[in-house]
Design a protein around this motif. Structure first.
Motif, PDB file in Angstrom:
ATOM      1  N   TYR A 102      13.542-103.676  60.489  1.00  0.00           N
ATOM      2  CA  TYR A 102      12.373-102.967  59.978  1.00  0.00           C
ATOM      3  C   TYR A 102      11.506-102.525  61.150  1.00  0.00           C
ATOM      4  N   LEU A 103      10.979-101.292  61.085  1.00  0.00           N
ATOM      5  CA  LEU A 103       9.991-100.830  62.058  1.00  0.00           C
ATOM      6  C   LEU A 103       8.627-100.974  61.401  1.00  0.00           C
ATOM      7  N   VAL A 104       7.809-101.873  61.951  1.00  0.00           N
ATOM      8  CA  VAL A 104       6.564-102.278  61.299  1.00  0.00           C
ATOM      9  C   VAL A 104       5.371-101.914  62.176  1.00  0.00           C
ATOM     10  N   PRO A 105       4.382-101.185  61.648  1.00  0.00           N
ATOM     11  CA  PRO A 105       3.176-100.901  62.438  1.00  0.00           C
ATOM     12  C   PRO A 105       2.444-102.187  62.795  1.00  0.00           C
ATOM     13  N   ALA A 106       1.900-102.236  63.995  1.00  0.00           N
ATOM     14  CA  ALA A 106       1.157-103.422  64.424  1.00  0.00           C
ATOM     15  C   ALA A 106      -0.126-103.579  63.628  1.00  0.00           C
ATOM     16  N   THR A 107      -0.743-102.475  63.275  1.00  0.00           N
ATOM     17  CA  THR A 107      -1.967-102.496  62.469  1.00  0.00           C
ATOM     18  C   THR A 107      -1.762-101.565  61.281  1.00  0.00           C
ATOM     19  N   PRO A 108      -1.134-102.052  60.213  1.00  0.00           N
ATOM     20  CA  PRO A 108      -0.881-101.193  59.056  1.00  0.00           C
ATOM     21  C   PRO A 108      -2.175-100.745  58.396  1.00  0.00           C
ATOM     22  N   GLU A 109      -2.039 -99.684  57.620  1.00  0.00           N
ATOM     23  CA  GLU A 109      -3.192 -99.139  56.912  1.00  0.00           C
ATOM     24  C   GLU A 109      -3.854-100.211  56.051  1.00  0.00           C
ATOM     25  N   ALA A 110      -5.179-100.271  56.126  1.00  0.00           N
ATOM     26  CA  ALA A 110      -5.913-101.268  55.347  1.00  0.00           C
ATOM     27  C   ALA A 110      -5.785-100.980  53.854  1.00  0.00           C
ATOM     28  N   LEU A 111      -5.700-102.035  53.073  1.00  0.00           N
ATOM     29  CA  LEU A 111      -5.592-101.906  51.618  1.00  0.00           C
ATOM     30  C   LEU A 111      -6.916-102.267  50.960  1.00  0.00           C
ATOM     31  N   PRO A 112      -7.215-101.659  49.814  1.00  0.00           N
ATOM     32  CA  PRO A 112      -8.396-102.091  49.067  1.00  0.00           C
ATOM     33  C   PRO A 112      -8.178-103.497  48.530  1.00  0.00           C
ATOM     34  N   VAL A 113      -9.241-104.209  48.327  1.00  0.00           N
ATOM     35  CA  VAL A 113      -9.128-105.572  47.792  1.00  0.00           C
ATOM     36  C   VAL A 113      -8.797-105.537  46.312  1.00  0.00           C
ATOM     37  N   ASP A 114      -9.354-104.579  45.621  1.00  0.00           N
ATOM     38  CA  ASP A 114      -9.251-104.531  44.169  1.00  0.00           C
ATOM     39  C   ASP A 114      -9.479-103.091  43.727  1.00  0.00           C
ATOM     40  N   ALA A 115      -8.799-102.646  42.672  1.00  0.00           N
ATOM     41  CA  ALA A 115      -9.011-101.290  42.167  1.00  0.00           C
ATOM     42  C   ALA A 115      -8.649-101.224  40.693  1.00  0.00           C
ATOM     43  N   GLU A 116      -9.327-100.328  39.982  1.00  0.00           N
ATOM     44  CA  GLU A 116      -9.017-100.073  38.581  1.00  0.00           C
ATOM     45  C   GLU A 116      -8.015 -98.927  38.508  1.00  0.00           C
ATOM     46  N   LEU A 117      -7.060 -99.028  37.582  1.00  0.00           N
ATOM     47  CA  LEU A 117      -6.076 -97.973  37.362  1.00  0.00           C
ATOM     48  C   LEU A 117      -6.405 -97.268  36.054  1.00  0.00           C
ATOM     49  N   SER A 118      -6.748 -95.992  36.158  1.00  0.00           N
ATOM     50  CA  SER A 118      -7.088 -95.201  34.966  1.00  0.00           C
ATOM     51  C   SER A 118      -5.888 -94.363  34.543  1.00  0.00           C
ATOM     52  N   PRO A 119      -5.689 -94.167  33.240  1.00  0.00           N
ATOM     53  CA  PRO A 119      -4.557 -93.377  32.759  1.00  0.00           C
ATOM     54  C   PRO A 119      -4.539 -91.983  33.365  1.00  0.00           C
ATOM     55  N   GLN A 120      -3.344 -91.568  33.785  1.00  0.00           N
ATOM     56  CA  GLN A 120      -3.081 -90.231  34.301  1.00  0.00           C
ATOM     57  C   GLN A 120      -3.892 -89.894  35.556  1.00  0.00           C
ATOM     58  N   ARG A 121      -4.416 -90.918  36.245  1.00  0.00           N
ATOM     59  CA  ARG A 121      -5.098 -90.696  37.511  1.00  0.00           C
ATOM     60  C   ARG A 121      -4.410 -91.564  38.570  1.00  0.00           C
ATOM     61  N   PRO A 122      -3.487 -90.972  39.337  1.00  0.00           N
ATOM     62  CA  PRO A 122      -2.701 -91.759  40.300  1.00  0.00           C
ATOM     63  C   PRO A 122      -3.608 -92.498  41.287  1.00  0.00           C
ATOM     64  N   LEU A 123      -3.177 -93.704  41.626  1.00  0.00           N
ATOM     65  CA  LEU A 123      -3.902 -94.538  42.579  1.00  0.00           C
ATOM     66  C   LEU A 123      -3.067 -94.687  43.835  1.00  0.00           C
ATOM     67  N   ARG A 124      -3.661 -94.342  44.998  1.00  0.00           N
ATOM     68  CA  ARG A 124      -2.992 -94.575  46.272  1.00  0.00           C
ATOM     69  C   ARG A 124      -3.330 -95.978  46.753  1.00  0.00           C
ATOM     70  N   TRP A 125      -2.278 -96.707  47.108  1.00  0.00           N
ATOM     71  CA  TRP A 125      -2.439 -98.094  47.546  1.00  0.00           C
ATOM     72  C   TRP A 125      -1.599 -98.266  48.816  1.00  0.00           C
ATOM     73  N   GLY A 126      -2.199 -97.902  49.966  1.00  0.00           N
ATOM     74  CA  GLY A 126      -1.408 -97.938  51.194  1.00  0.00           C
ATOM     75  C   GLY A 126      -0.246 -96.973  51.083  1.00  0.00           C
ATOM     76  N   GLU A 127       0.968 -97.491  51.217  1.00  0.00           N
ATOM     77  CA  GLU A 127       2.162 -96.659  51.131  1.00  0.00           C
ATOM     78  C   GLU A 127       2.681 -96.529  49.699  1.00  0.00           C
ATOM     79  N   TRP A 128       1.879 -96.952  48.734  1.00  0.00           N
ATOM     80  CA  TRP A 128       2.299 -96.949  47.338  1.00  0.00           C
ATOM     81  C   TRP A 128       1.516 -95.925  46.518  1.00  0.00           C
ATOM     82  N   SER A 129       2.177 -95.453  45.458  1.00  0.00           N
ATOM     83  CA  SER A 129       1.532 -94.609  44.458  1.00  0.00           C
ATOM     84  C   SER A 129       1.725 -95.276  43.096  1.00  0.00           C
ATOM     85  N   ILE A 130       0.632 -95.434  42.353  1.00  0.00           N
ATOM     86  CA  ILE A 130       0.682 -96.151  41.066  1.00  0.00           C
ATOM     87  C   ILE A 130       0.105 -95.240  39.992  1.00  0.00           C
ATOM     88  N   ARG A 131       0.857 -95.071  38.906  1.00  0.00           N
ATOM     89  CA  ARG A 131       0.418 -94.190  37.817  1.00  0.00           C
ATOM     90  C   ARG A 131       0.593 -94.885  36.474  1.00  0.00           C
TER      91      ARG A 131
END
Length: 420
Positions: free
Chosen positions: A295-324
């Motif tokens: 694995y090639l791993v960044p030494a300081t990866p992008e910071a993640l939010p501690v907590d977030a609400e997921l609303s319908p049909q509004r994609p949430l970016r979570w670091g390298e993730w997309s949640i819908r």
């Protein structure tokens, strides 16, 4: 189109050439980086302003604070260069072109400097005529001409310029080569620039072929998520392994680390025990082994939010993730309360509808999720009053209530990871 304008002979001539070839207003701009290192730094900036006013070229001036590396002249020289290029990268937008006034003598100086430092074929390819820089492109239109050519043309045209006093300081490695070494070599071999240009082209072709080979080996050895499979990598010879891994590092935007024995280091990665943790550490990254993958791993990866609400049909970016969260049918349903978080410790979940609750920590170990990735996995919870229930773990698992062709909750949860 931008001109990198220092106020010296080469860039002053380039500015005049660009203004002559592109007389339409706003086609050409200039950027002057004031390093604030020389006594005449402010006078040089004023000269650049006057020159651009005369040529009707808009000028951007940026002042930088150069970090002095341990008081060494070479360190200061490199720090100033890096500060200059940082400004260029910040400035360029898509479709922007930055012209730099490097010439054939600069190329000869660069190749000799890199040869003495112990560079490989990639370094001996010299300064490329063009390359990406930031969001734009860097181009060197004067590489085929000597400094004598440029000086002759500028003098004949009566162009003024300002010499940088640091160019006379032989403590700087490049100045030492320029003033004392290269003149001696040219006295014996007057065609030095032509010979070095030939060497640079030949090395550039070798670099091109090495990169093409690495791209082919990547297709053979990498999985669908951009990780190298140990068993496939082991099938390459040591030179091919190094070529592939350094290509991987450069492609991710990191500098190639200076290792004494690449063969030994890569061999240790390949031959390590399943529970071993060897790694290659570079500037801003590490290559780590986990299970049967690299694995090639960044030494300081992008910071993640501690907590977030997921609303319908509004994609949430979570670091390298997309949640819908999308409706699974046309039926109108109340919006569910969905929360996204990272691991806090002690989480449990029910992998099967009628199964027992299982500790998340143990389950992730069983799924062979690398330790550094476990803390970045988005955990998706369904919230009802004071109670919350884990319904998804990254893209590894999702409750049947929110997945499948007909999810019971009426909503479909989609968790996707960027996988270039």
């Amino acid at each position: 189109m931008w001109i990198a304008l220092s106020g010296g002979l080469d860039s002053t001539l380039l500015a005049h050439l660009a203004a002559y070839c592109y007389p339409t207003p706003h086609d050409v701009r200039a950027i002057h980086v004031n390093h604030q290192l020389q006594p005449n730094a402010d006078a040089t900036e004023r000269f650049c302003r006057q020159l651009c006013e005369q040529l009707a070229i808009p000028l951007t001036c940026r002042r930088v604070d150069v970090q002095r590396s341990g008081g060494r002249a070479g360190g200061l020289e490199e720090s100033a260069r890096q500060a200059r290029y940082d400004v260029f990268e910040q400035l360029l937008e898509p479709s922007d072109l930055l012209l730099m006034a490097h010439h054939a003598d600069d190329q000869a100086e660069t190749l000799l400097f890199r040869l003495i430092r112990g560079t490989g074929v990639r370094g001996l390819a010299g300064m490329p005529r063009k390359r990406p820089l930031g969001k734009g492109l860097l181009y060197r239109p004067l590489l085929d001409f000597s400094r004598g050519d440029l000086s002759g043309w500028a003098t004949a045209a009566g162009l003024p310029w300002i010499d940088d006093p640091s160019n006379a300081d032989a403590r700087f490695d490049r100045n030492f080569l320029r003033q004392r070494v290269l003149p001696l070599i040219r006295s014996r071999w007057p065609e030095l620039n032509r010979r070095i240009s030939h060497t640079a082209r030949a090395c550039g072709e070798s670099v091109f072929l090495a990169d093409r080979l690495a791209a082919l080996h990547w297709e053979q050895c990498a999985d669908h998520c951009g990780r190298l499979v140990i068993e496939r990598l082991a099938g390459l010879c040591p030179v091919e392994r190094k070529n592939l891994i350094t290509w991987w590092i450069r492609g991710a935007g990191y500098p190639e680390p200076a290792l004494r024995d690449w063969g030994q280091v890569i061999g240790e990665l390949i031959g390590a025990r399943q529970d071993g943790a060897p790694e290659i550490v570079g500037e801003g990254f590490a290559i780590r082994r986990f299970s049967d993958r690299l694995y090639l791993v960044p030494a300081t990866p992008e910071a993640l939010p501690v907590d977030a609400e997921l609303s319908p049909q509004r994609p949430l970016r979570w670091g390298e993730w997309s949640i819908r969260l999308i409706p699974a049918s046309e039926q109108t349903l109340p919006n569910p309360a969905i929360r996204v978080s990272t691991r806090q410790g002690g989480e449990t979940f029910q992998p099967t509808p009628r199964g027992y609750d299982r500790p998340l920590k143990k389950w992730l170990q069983e799924q062979a999720v690398p330790p550094w990735e476990r803390a970045r996995l988005p955990l998706v919870f369904s919230v009802e009053g004071d109670q919350q229930r884990l319904i998804a773990i990254g893209d590894l698992w999702c409750s049947g209530q929110y997945s499948g062709s007909a999810p019971a909750a009426g909503w479909r949860l989609i968790v996707e990871r960027d996988c270039d």
